[in-house]
Scaffold this active site. Structure first.
Site, PDB file in Angstrom:
ATOM      1  N   GLU A  26       0.805  -1.219   0.000  1.00 11.55           N
ATOM      2  CA  GLU A  26       0.000   0.000   0.000  1.00 11.55           C
ATOM      3  C   GLU A  26       0.843   1.277   0.000  1.00 11.55           C
ATOM      4  O   GLU A  26       0.478   2.269  -0.636  1.00 11.55           O
ATOM      5  CB  GLU A  26      -0.933   0.004   1.225  1.00 11.55           C
ATOM      6  N   ASP A  80     -14.006 -10.028   9.977  1.00 10.72           N
ATOM      7  CA  ASP A  80     -12.564  -9.795   9.836  1.00 10.72           C
ATOM      8  C   ASP A  80     -11.930  -9.340  11.142  1.00 10.72           C
ATOM      9  O   ASP A  80     -10.713  -9.421  11.306  1.00 10.72           O
ATOM     10  CB  ASP A  80     -12.292  -8.759   8.742  1.00 10.72           C
TER      11      ASP A  80
END
Length: 313
Positions: free
Chosen positions: A58, A117
Site C-alpha cells: 500500500e 474480519d
C-alpha cells in the site's frame, strides 16, 4: 410495504469508477491486491490498461499514485481503510498531502461493519488520521446515491480526497429528485427542535430510525447528514445547535478524532452547546456478524434511540 433497497457503498465506488472512466481518459485506478473486495475489479474489467495492481504494498501504491498525478493523471488509490489510512499514513501525509497532489484515496471496509474480519481490519481511526493532514478532504457517504456522487465530486475537485466506504449493504436513503451533493455542505434530512442528531456514513440511517422512535415519544429530533467531515459545514452545525440546544453526533468511528470531535471543535468556539458523542467508545472492535456488532456497540437505530432519549431526559 416494499423492501428497502440496500447496497454497500464499496459497490457504489466500483460502479462510479466505471462510469467516470467512460467519460475521462485521465482517470486511473490503483489497488493493492484487493480489487475483488474494493470493487475496483469492475473498473479493471472495462479498462484493464488503466488499472494497476500494486500488490500487497500500500505504501508503494500511494507513491505511484502521487507520481501519476504529477503526470496529469487522476489516480484513485484503493484499499481497505486500515491499510490506506493506517499502513500508508506516512506516504499519504508526505507524498500526497504535503505537496497537495491530486490523488484520491478510496478506502473501503471501514468501521466495525467489516464484521468477521475482526479488530485488526475494523478501522475506527481513519477519519481522525486523515483529518489531521492539512488540505485533505474527508468524505464519508451514507448510501449508494451519495457514494456515487462523492466519487464524481472527488474527481472534479483539484487536490487530495479521502473517500470512506463500507462493506455492509446499507439502505438507500437519498434517492429523491432534490438530492444534491456538494463537498463541504451537509444535508438536513428531518426537521426538529428538541435535539439535533448529526450523523455520518451508515449511521445516518440509524439516526433517521432513531428519530422515528423519538417522535413516537413526543420528541422532535432534527437529523443532519454530514457526508463531508472535512471541510465541515460549520454554518449548518452551528445553526442546528442554536435551534435545538442539544446536539448528538453519531458515527461508525471512534468518538476520538472523528465527526464528534470535529463538531465539538466548532461548537466550543462558535456556539457552546452540550454534545453527546455516539460512536466506538475508545475500544477495539471484535469479530462477528456486522449487524450484530452494530447492535452491540449501539450504532443501530434502536441503540441510537436509547442513548439519545436517555441524554435529553
Amino acid at each position: 410495504m416494499s423492501e428497502v433497497k440496500k447496497i454497500a457503498t464499496r459497490e457504489s465506488y466500483g460502479n462510479a469508477l466505471v462510469e467516470l472512466g467512460k467519460e475521462h481518459e485521465d482517470l486511473v485506478v490503483l489497488d493493492a491486491d484487493l480489487a475483488a473486495a474494493t470493487k475496483t475489479g469492475m473498473f479493471k474489467k472495462v479498462f484493464p490498461e488503466r488499472h494497476i495492481d500494486c500488490g500487497i504494498a500500500e505504501c508503494n501504491m500511494i507513491g505511484i499514485a502521487a507520481g501519476l498525478s504529477t503526470a496529469g493523471k487522476v489516480p484513485f488509490a484503493s484499499s481497505f481503510a486500515m491499510f490506506a489510512a493506517g499502513r500508508a499514513f506516512e506516504q499519504v501525509r508526505n507524498s500526497v498531502g504535503y505537496p497537495h497532489l491530486n490523488v484520491k484515496i478510496g478506502a473501503t471496509h471501514a468501521g466495525i461493519s467489516v464484521g468477521e474480519d475482526g479488530a485488526t481490519h475494523q478501522c475506527n481511526e481513519d477519519i481522525a488520521l486523515m483529518r489531521t493532514i492539512p488540505g485533505m478532504v474527508v468524505i464519508n457517504p451514507s448510501d449508494d446515491v451519495e457514494a456515487r456522487a462523492a466519487v464524481k465530486a472527488a474527481y472534479e475537485y483539484q487536490g487530495p480526497v479521502y473517500l470512506r466506504f463500507g462493506r455492509l449493504a446499507v439502505p438507500v436513503i437519498n434517492d429523491r429528485p432534490d438530492y444534491k451533493f456538494e463537498i463541504g455542505k451537509g444535508v438536513t434530512l428531518r426537521e426538529g427542535k428538541d435535539v439535533a442528531i448529526i450523523a455520518t456514513g451508515l449511521c445516518v440511517n440509524s439516526a433517521l430510525e432513531a428519530a422515528e422512535k423519538l417522535a413516537a415519544d413526543g420528541i422532535e429530533a432534527k437529523v443532519v447528514n454530514i457526508h463531508t467531515i472535512k471541510p465541515l459545514d460549520e454554518e449548518l452545525v452551528v445553526a442546528a445547535a442554536k435551534e435545538c440546544g442539544k446536539v448528538v453526533t453519531v458515527e461508525e468511528h471512534s468518538v476520538i478524532g472523528g465527526l464528534g470531535s470535529a463538531v465539538c471543535d466548532v461548537l466550543c468556539e462558535k456556539a457552546p452547546t452540550p454534545v453527546l458523542k455516539i460512536g466506538v467508545q475508545d475500544v477495539f472492535g471484535e469479530s462477528g456478524p456486522a449487524v450484530k456488532l452494530l447492535e452491540k456497540y449501539k450504532l443501530d437505530g434502536q441503540g441510537v434511540y436509547e442513548q439519545v432519549k436517555a441524554y435529553i431526559q
